[in-house]
Structure formats: C-alpha cells, structure tokens
Design a protein around this motif. Sequence first.
Motif, mmCIF file in Angstrom:
data_model
loop_
_atom_site.group_PDB
_atom_site.id
_atom_site.type_symbol
_atom_site.label_atom_id
_atom_site.label_comp_id
_atom_site.label_asym_id
_atom_site.label_seq_id
_atom_site.Cartn_x
_atom_site.Cartn_y
_atom_site.Cartn_z
ATOM 1 N N PHE A 42 -1.242 -5.243 -6.692
ATOM 2 C CA PHE A 42 -0.213 -5.473 -5.680
ATOM 3 C C PHE A 42 -0.726 -6.464 -4.633
ATOM 4 O O PHE A 42 -1.873 -6.379 -4.192
ATOM 5 C CB PHE A 42 0.167 -4.181 -4.968
ATOM 6 N N THR A 43 0.130 -7.378 -4.208
ATOM 7 C CA THR A 43 -0.166 -8.276 -3.091
ATOM 8 C C THR A 43 1.094 -8.442 -2.253
ATOM 9 O O THR A 43 2.191 -8.098 -2.691
ATOM 10 C CB THR A 43 -0.623 -9.673 -3.563
ATOM 11 N N ALA A 65 11.091 -3.911 0.352
ATOM 12 C CA ALA A 65 10.431 -2.672 -0.063
ATOM 13 C C ALA A 65 10.463 -1.656 1.072
ATOM 14 O O ALA A 65 10.725 -1.985 2.235
ATOM 15 C CB ALA A 65 8.992 -2.954 -0.486
ATOM 16 N N ALA A 66 10.190 -0.407 0.724
ATOM 17 C CA ALA A 66 10.223 0.674 1.710
ATOM 18 C C ALA A 66 9.238 0.415 2.840
ATOM 19 O O ALA A 66 8.144 -0.102 2.623
ATOM 20 C CB ALA A 66 9.905 2.005 1.029
ATOM 21 N N ALA A 67 9.635 0.783 4.050
ATOM 22 C CA ALA A 67 8.776 0.591 5.218
ATOM 23 C C ALA A 67 7.522 1.438 5.093
ATOM 24 O O ALA A 67 7.562 2.567 4.593
ATOM 25 C CB ALA A 67 9.537 0.959 6.486
ATOM 26 N N PRO A 68 6.377 0.930 5.533
ATOM 27 C CA PRO A 68 5.127 1.695 5.435
ATOM 28 C C PRO A 68 5.075 2.826 6.449
ATOM 29 O O PRO A 68 5.687 2.757 7.517
ATOM 30 C CB PRO A 68 4.056 0.643 5.718
ATOM 31 N N ARG A 69 4.350 3.874 6.106
ATOM 32 C CA ARG A 69 4.147 4.984 7.026
ATOM 33 C C ARG A 69 3.290 4.542 8.207
ATOM 34 O O ARG A 69 2.592 3.528 8.138
ATOM 35 C CB ARG A 69 3.485 6.150 6.301
ATOM 36 N N ASN A 89 8.427 -10.598 -5.749
ATOM 37 C CA ASN A 89 9.490 -10.024 -4.916
ATOM 38 C C ASN A 89 9.996 -8.678 -5.429
ATOM 39 O O ASN A 89 11.203 -8.468 -5.590
ATOM 40 C CB ASN A 89 10.661 -11.000 -4.797
ATOM 41 N N ILE A 90 9.106 -7.739 -5.667
ATOM 42 C CA ILE A 90 9.578 -6.444 -6.123
ATOM 43 C C ILE A 90 9.860 -5.547 -4.919
ATOM 44 O O ILE A 90 9.206 -5.629 -3.874
ATOM 45 C CB ILE A 90 8.587 -5.769 -7.085
ATOM 46 N N ALA A 91 10.876 -4.698 -5.068
ATOM 47 C CA ALA A 91 11.249 -3.769 -4.005
ATOM 48 C C ALA A 91 10.778 -2.351 -4.291
ATOM 49 O O ALA A 91 10.566 -1.566 -3.369
ATOM 50 C CB ALA A 91 12.768 -3.775 -3.807
ATOM 51 N N ALA A 92 10.630 -2.008 -5.583
ATOM 52 C CA ALA A 92 10.204 -0.656 -5.950
ATOM 53 C C ALA A 92 9.808 -0.644 -7.420
ATOM 54 O O ALA A 92 10.200 -1.531 -8.186
ATOM 55 C CB ALA A 92 11.314 0.354 -5.689
ATOM 56 N N ILE A 93 9.031 0.356 -7.793
ATOM 57 C CA ILE A 93 8.759 0.642 -9.195
ATOM 58 C C ILE A 93 9.447 1.966 -9.517
ATOM 59 O O ILE A 93 9.103 3.016 -8.958
ATOM 60 C CB ILE A 93 7.243 0.719 -9.477
ATOM 61 N N LYS A 94 10.429 1.916 -10.403
ATOM 62 C CA LYS A 94 11.242 3.087 -10.697
ATOM 63 C C LYS A 94 10.480 4.108 -11.530
ATOM 64 O O LYS A 94 10.581 5.302 -11.284
ATOM 65 C CB LYS A 94 12.526 2.669 -11.426
ATOM 66 N N SER A 95 9.739 3.646 -12.533
ATOM 67 C CA SER A 95 9.018 4.589 -13.393
ATOM 68 C C SER A 95 7.945 3.851 -14.171
ATOM 69 O O SER A 95 7.980 2.627 -14.299
ATOM 70 C CB SER A 95 9.985 5.290 -14.362
ATOM 71 N N LEU A 148 0.828 -1.199 0.000
ATOM 72 C CA LEU A 148 0.000 0.000 0.000
ATOM 73 C C LEU A 148 0.866 1.254 0.000
ATOM 74 O O LEU A 148 0.534 2.250 -0.659
ATOM 75 C CB LEU A 148 -0.930 -0.018 1.214
ATOM 76 N N GLU A 149 1.974 1.226 0.710
ATOM 77 C CA GLU A 149 2.899 2.362 0.709
ATOM 78 C C GLU A 149 3.436 2.622 -0.697
ATOM 79 O O GLU A 149 3.491 3.769 -1.153
ATOM 80 C CB GLU A 149 4.058 2.079 1.675
ATOM 81 N N LEU A 150 3.806 1.565 -1.381
ATOM 82 C CA LEU A 150 4.298 1.701 -2.748
ATOM 83 C C LEU A 150 3.221 2.272 -3.665
ATOM 84 O O LEU A 150 3.486 3.159 -4.488
ATOM 85 C CB LEU A 150 4.778 0.343 -3.260
ATOM 86 N N ALA A 151 1.996 1.794 -3.519
ATOM 87 C CA ALA A 151 0.896 2.277 -4.358
ATOM 88 C C ALA A 151 0.568 3.740 -4.062
ATOM 89 O O ALA A 151 0.288 4.521 -4.980
ATOM 90 C CB ALA A 151 -0.336 1.407 -4.134
#
Length: 268
Positions: free
Chosen positions: A105-106, A174-178, A134-140, A42-45
């Motif tokens: 996303f899941t 992936a980045a830690a959620p807020r 196993n994705i860590a980020a979406i760059k673009s 959810l943080e990534l989205a």
Amino acid sequence: MQPNTQQKSNSSHIAKITTLVSIGLHPKSQRGRRADQDAKALELALNLAPEQLEVLHAGNPKESVLRQYLGMGVDQLTVLDQPHEADAIPALIDYLTENHADIIFTGIKAEQGESSGMTPYLIAEQLKLPIVPNIAAIKSINGRTAEILQALPRGQRRLIKVQMPFVASIDTAAAAPRQSAFGKAKRGAINDVDAIINIDEVRASWNAQPAKKRPKRLKVMKAKTAADRFKAATASSKNEGGSVIENKSPAEAAKAIYDLLVAEKVVK
C-alpha cells in the motif's frame, strides 16, 4: 471508538501487507504530520490483516512524526535509514525484494518534496508487479485473489479483481484514519535498519522556492453543459462601470488598461 468500515477477508488465507508511510506537511501550519493518504492506507491495512502488517518508512528514524502512525495501533515501524538528500526508491526496492509482501500500500503522492506520485509506479515496475491506482477499499480476499473497489471521477466506483501480489495506491475517498493515541505512540517501537544510500544528484542541483499565486482569470464561465456555454458566449452582457478609451492618447489608454488589470488583481 471508530467503526470498522472495511470488510475483512472471507478466506483462511491472511495476506501479508506492507504499508509505506511518509512524513506529511500540514497545508496551513506547514508543520510535519502523518500524511493523510498514508494514514488511510494504514487504516485499510489494519482492518484487513493487522497480524500480518509491516509499516515501512525510508528516511530519518528519529523523526517524531513517525510515532503518529504507531499511535494508530501498530506495535512497530521499520525505518530504512536514509539522509534527506537520498533517493528512497533504491532502498525500498532492495528491502521489498528481500521481504516479499502480498500487497504493498502507498499513498497517491507525498505531501512534501517532489510529490511526483511516481513512487508506487516505480516500485511496481522494478518489482514486476501489477499496480491498482486510486483504490477506496478492498472488499474481500479469496485465496490469492483480491476484490478491490476503485474510486473513479464524480464519486463513481468500480469493482475489480486482481491476483496477489500487487501494488495499490490509496485514494482520498478511502475511509478516514483513526485518531492516533498518545499512549500507543509512546509504547510502539521504531526499528532502524541499515539500507543502501543513493544520493539524488539531480535533485541536489535544484533551487526550490515557494510557488507564487496564479493570476486571477478575468472571466470564468460556470456553465455545465454545451448549451449553457454557448449561451454564455453569445449573450450580451450588461456594462456596469468601465470607461470608453476611444479617441484618447496612448498614455491615457495605457493607464486605463493598467487600472483595470490592477482592479481585477491580474497585476499588483
């Protein structure tokens, strides 16, 4: 305020994202919580396309833990009403077929229940979509193409390109959620949607019980290379303590072996 660790799309096209969330389980207290990997998804989205984001859950709409996701800054959350005994996959497939998304996303696997990690693969298979695990980020996001940073073993990363739509499971890297804000959690809306119900008859026949602690291994070699393993296997070790059981009765020998197993916590 938490910094934005993800890069936003450099294209005018805004991807529609559906993030699947579940009820997590705290490993220590065993209390319900937002699932860690789902919160990272959810943080990534939220960093990619908050205006084109749908958060989706299949389960009990009255579950209070769901408001922890709303507290991350989501205005509303859609819940496919399902009893505990139901298989959530048919309801999710039916809804996602009618409500198309560019990216789904899941998490990699749930924190309770079967925790098989099959959900993203089953959804991708039945919707006939590619899956990126196993994705860590979406760059673009450029047009209909997304550049994805995939997490690999030993901290490595791989940049890949995939055409939308697709399914992606979020890695623990992936980045830690807020943090979840209490006020936003109370103001957010939970939309209860009627959905098909498919009772999981196979799972209903299972008997679940807490896992037992595995026996301790008597000898663990921590060598990292083949040379270190060979040295550990061939080097003579110091004998500290212990006793010789040669020329003893079977009862005395059995007791000595049993005492050793108890001392090494192999048996209780």
